[in-house]
Design a protein around this motif. Structure first.
Motif, short mmCIF file in Angstrom:
data_model
loop_
_atom_site.label_atom_id
_atom_site.label_comp_id
_atom_site.label_asym_id
_atom_site.label_seq_id
_atom_site.Cartn_x
_atom_site.Cartn_y
_atom_site.Cartn_z
N GLY A 1 32.22 25.83 47.41
CA GLY A 1 33.15 26.71 46.74
C GLY A 1 32.96 28.15 47.19
N ASN A 2 34.07 28.90 47.28
CA ASN A 2 33.97 30.26 47.80
C ASN A 2 35.09 31.10 47.20
N ILE A 3 35.09 32.39 47.55
CA ILE A 3 36.10 33.32 47.09
C ILE A 3 36.60 34.13 48.27
N GLY A 4 37.93 34.30 48.35
CA GLY A 4 38.54 35.10 49.40
C GLY A 4 39.56 36.05 48.81
N SER A 5 40.22 36.82 49.70
CA SER A 5 41.21 37.78 49.21
C SER A 5 42.36 37.90 50.19
N VAL A 6 43.51 38.37 49.67
CA VAL A 6 44.67 38.72 50.49
C VAL A 6 45.00 40.17 50.18
N ASP A 7 44.95 41.02 51.21
CA ASP A 7 45.34 42.41 51.03
C ASP A 7 46.86 42.47 51.12
N ILE A 8 47.53 42.55 49.98
CA ILE A 8 48.99 42.54 49.94
C ILE A 8 49.57 43.96 49.90
N SER A 9 48.66 44.96 50.05
CA SER A 9 49.12 46.34 50.00
C SER A 9 49.60 46.84 51.36
N VAL A 10 49.31 46.07 52.42
CA VAL A 10 49.70 46.48 53.77
C VAL A 10 50.92 45.69 54.22
N GLU A 11 51.58 46.19 55.25
CA GLU A 11 52.82 45.55 55.72
C GLU A 11 52.56 44.14 56.21
N GLN A 12 51.44 43.95 56.89
CA GLN A 12 51.05 42.63 57.34
C GLN A 12 49.81 42.21 56.55
N PRO A 13 50.00 41.47 55.45
CA PRO A 13 48.87 41.09 54.60
C PRO A 13 47.72 40.46 55.39
N VAL A 14 46.51 40.80 54.99
CA VAL A 14 45.31 40.34 55.68
C VAL A 14 44.52 39.41 54.76
N VAL A 15 44.19 38.22 55.27
CA VAL A 15 43.40 37.24 54.53
C VAL A 15 41.94 37.36 54.95
N THR A 16 41.04 37.50 53.98
CA THR A 16 39.61 37.58 54.26
C THR A 16 38.92 36.46 53.49
N LEU A 17 38.16 35.63 54.20
CA LEU A 17 37.50 34.47 53.61
C LEU A 17 36.00 34.69 53.47
N GLU A 18 35.34 33.72 52.83
CA GLU A 18 33.88 33.64 52.74
C GLU A 18 33.25 34.94 52.26
N GLN A 19 33.71 35.40 51.11
CA GLN A 19 33.13 36.62 50.55
C GLN A 19 32.06 36.32 49.50
N GLU A 20 31.94 35.06 49.11
CA GLU A 20 30.90 34.67 48.16
C GLU A 20 30.62 33.19 48.37
N GLY A 21 29.57 32.87 49.07
CA GLY A 21 29.34 31.47 49.39
C GLY A 21 28.05 30.90 48.89
N VAL B 1 26.93 30.85 45.57
CA VAL B 1 26.85 30.61 44.13
C VAL B 1 27.62 29.37 43.67
N TRP B 2 28.83 29.16 44.25
CA TRP B 2 29.76 28.22 43.65
C TRP B 2 29.76 26.87 44.36
N TYR B 3 29.51 25.82 43.58
CA TYR B 3 29.57 24.46 44.11
C TYR B 3 31.04 24.05 44.30
N ASN B 4 31.85 24.33 43.28
CA ASN B 4 33.30 24.13 43.34
C ASN B 4 33.99 25.48 43.23
N PRO B 5 35.25 25.57 43.63
CA PRO B 5 35.97 26.84 43.47
C PRO B 5 36.02 27.23 41.99
N PRO B 6 35.64 28.46 41.65
CA PRO B 6 35.64 28.87 40.24
C PRO B 6 37.03 29.31 39.78
N MET B 7 37.18 29.46 38.47
CA MET B 7 38.36 30.09 37.89
C MET B 7 38.17 31.60 37.96
#
Length: 658
Positions: A140-160, A162-168
């Protein structure tokens, strides 16, 4: 957003069994066409409710009345939902498409699709980015999408780590603090992150806050997170800064499974309960509930007491203005509904009414009771009082009743009419309380009149016309009588044969053509001063029966009767005809004359044809010189039915000669 159920998330992740669904009842209730509701969000701008259903790969969209207005389909295993701050965009985590999909909330048209890591589950806006959890166990991990820019940027593997399954995930609107928690875990693992820099920085991690997490939500000020987990039996309030407990909301000794918070901080605490309240409403700053909801049972099957409908895990969401709350519920058959609860922060008003069980007409009686609410009522409120009885079936308004400071009230009344008398007390409500009503019923005495019906016990020949007369004694206003006839036999219904006002002598008559035993009933419905009365008269009706003889060579009138003479070498034939009835039999009886007396010489039952005919041939060796007679009879019960009275046909006389 935060509304991701423990049970359904595990079902999505591990392909376990799914639930099924349909409606229930509340302020407004509508059928919800889902199999596995997981997340619910409310768009206050367009007044739309969005419910994700991963089993059907769709998002159901309803209006504020619960009516389905559209369904967003082809979203394989869609799970978590989040709304943009302006309610213009809906973000959905579509697990089996490995994507976050954006929709225009006004049109339902897809406006963007972001390919992210494997199996995204939950989404939340925080620090100007769209954060999402993803990954297959144990990664399980946490990522983000920067939706503030014209071409949104996806960033993965920011927390790997701690989580066995994807958290809420959840965050307060405009906040830079992101909260994550493990669905269904025991104990519950939870972390707080600072995302103000645009990257995920864990500030605290805790794995001891209760068990079997069902839901959580961050408060609007971002300072606390309210947790709904199967244990403990209350909603925990934790600080987002260090995840330590800082308060609680009572949950009625049931397992918490849902929570929703309005922008002004009003809390709806939901629990998994069949026989107690399902939702508790708390106003900002208060830990005493101002309103509770206990859903009724909508299971119509004959499976016994299954308790009331239950709240789905993570099944609560507020309209942003707090005017209504939306609850996803289900019954024991797995039928889901969307309940729309109007003005849920307004405390209900309860009114008890205690009137005597019985009373005497025209004598004073006392009605008392109490008015209560979870929030104190204004002093000196007045209740409208109404008496409903036979004289005033639409209700008669009585003098308004003033409530005492302790909430009690009492008043006296003298009921002018007897019978069922109902006293109804109503409070119109005020700015801080709902309207309320209560009632109680008194059985007020009435005098007894006389009612008679003639002919009871009489037996009539088949098809006879009999006059039945009902006689009614003294009454108040009602002089109407009904006469009913109920012929014996299940194929004939009880029928109203006469209804009308009795004549000046108090009589009402009807002529009945009697072809079966019949129970005749006379009914007086009563009036305001005289009680109802019913009397019955049961009469009998015989059958038609006859016997004819053939095979004789002559007849002769002798010994006071007509005799049939039959050669001893011939077998006489007796043709018996009787009123037909299914399964009916006639009894054929023989007697022989000896030394001045008739003696029985045998009898036997023979089945009638559908036309009511039975032919019997007397065979065997016939002795000459004897005087013999025969008759056919219907014997109640023994002849196969009980719809007529016992009837004997006429004797037929015969003798055998050489």
């Amino acid at each position: 957003m935060r509304t991701l159920t423990a049970a359904t998330t595990l079902a999505v992740l591990f392909s376990s069994a799914v639930l099924t669904a349909t409606p229930a009842t509340a302020d407004t209730t509508a059928s919800l066409p889902v199999k596995q509701p997981v997340d619910i969000v409310v768009d206050g701008v367009h007044q739309r409710v969005f419910v994700s259903d991963p089993s059907n790969s769709k998002i159901v969209v309803t209006d504020y009345a619960g009516k389905v207005v559209r369904q967003l389909t082809n979203l394989p295993a869609v799970v978590g939902l989040e709304l943009s701050a302006d309610s213009g965009t809906l973000y959905a985590a579509v697990r089996d498409a490995d994507a976050i999909v954006a929709f225009d909330t006004a049109t339902g048209i897809e406006t963007a699709r972001y390919t992210v890591g494997d199996s995204p589950v939950s989404v939340a806006l925080a620090g100007g980015k769209l954060w999402f959890s993803y990954g297959e166990a144990p990664d399980g991990n946490i990522g983000s999408v920067d939706i503030s820019v014209e071409q949104p940027v996806v960033t993965l593997e920011q927390e790997g780590s701690v989580w066995y399954n994807p958290p809420m995930l959840d965050a307060a609107p405009g906040s830079s603090t992101l909260i994550a928690a493990a669905i269904g875990g025991s104990p519950v693992s939870m972390a707080s992150y600072d995302v103000s820099s645009g990257t995920l920085t864990r500030t605290v991690y805790d794995s001891g806050s209760g068990g079997n997490l069902g839901d959580f939500q961050v408060t609007p000020d971002g300072r606390h997170v309210i947790v709904a987990s199967g244990a403990p039996y209350y909603h925990q309030v934790l600080r987002t800064s260090d995840l330590t407990e800082d308060g609680s909301y009572a949950s009625g000794d049931a397992g918490p499974n849902a929570v929703a918070i309005t922008p002004n901080g009003t809390v709806a605490a939901g629990v998994h309960a069949s026989y107690r309240p399902d939702i508790y409403i708390y106003k900002p700053g208060s830990t005493k509930s101002v309103r509770e909801y206990d859903f009724p049972d909508t299971d119509s099957s004959d499976t016994g007491d299954t308790g009331g409908d239950e709240l789905a895990a993570s099944g609560l969401a507020w309209a942003p203005d707090g005017s209504r709350m939306f609850a996803v519920t289900y019954n024991s058959l797995g039928v889901y509904s969307l309940r729309v609860l109007e003005a849920p922060t307004t405390p209900t008003t309860s009114i008890t009414v205690d009137a005597p069980a019985t009373a005497t007409r025209a004598k004073q009686l006392t009605v008392k009771g109490k008015v209560s609410s979870r929030v104190a009522l204004p002093a000196g409120i007045k209740l409208t009082a109404t008496r409903t009885d036979l004289e005033s079936p639409s209700g008669k308004t009585l003098t308004p009743v003033t409530v005492k400071a302790d909430g009690t009230y009492s008043f006296t009344d003298t009921p002018p009419a007897g019978g069922k008398v109902t006293y109804t007390l109503k409070y119109a409500g005020d700015t801080g309380h709902t309207a309320g009503t209560g009632s109680d019923t008194v059985e007020v005495s009435r005098a007894t009149t006389t009612l008679s019906l003639n002919n009871n016990g009489k037996v009539y020949s088949y098809g006879a016309d009999a006059t039945f007369t009902a006689h009614l004694g003294t009454t108040y206003k009602n002089r109407k009588v009904e006469i009913w006839a109920d012929p014996f036999g299940s194929d004939k219904p009880n029928t109203l044969v006469k209804s009308g006002t009795v004549n000046s002598s108090g009589n009402l008559s009807v002529v009945l053509d009697l072809k079966r035993d019949t129970k005749v009933t006379a009914k007086f419905a009563g009036d305001a001063r005289y009680a109802p009365k019913t009397v019955t008269s049961t009469v009998g009706a015989q059958v038609k029966v006859s016997t004819s003889v053939s095979g004789h060579y002559k007849t002769s009138y002798t010994w006071g009767h007509t005799y049939y003479y039959v050669k001893k070498t011939k077998n006489p034939l007796f043709t018996n005809t009787m009123t037909a009835y299914p399964g009916r039999k006639q009894r054929l009886q023989f007697e022989i004359y000896y030394n001045g007396t008739w003696y029985g010489n045998g009898s036997k039952y023979f089945t009638l044809s559908s036309a009511g005919v039975s032919k019997v041939e007397l065979t065997g060796e016939h002795e000459t010189g004897w005087r013999t007679r025969v008759r056919s009879s219907y014997v109640n019960s023994s002849s196969g039915d009980t719809v007529n009275s016992t009837t004997h046909g006429a004797w037929k006389y015969f003798t055998f000669t050489n």
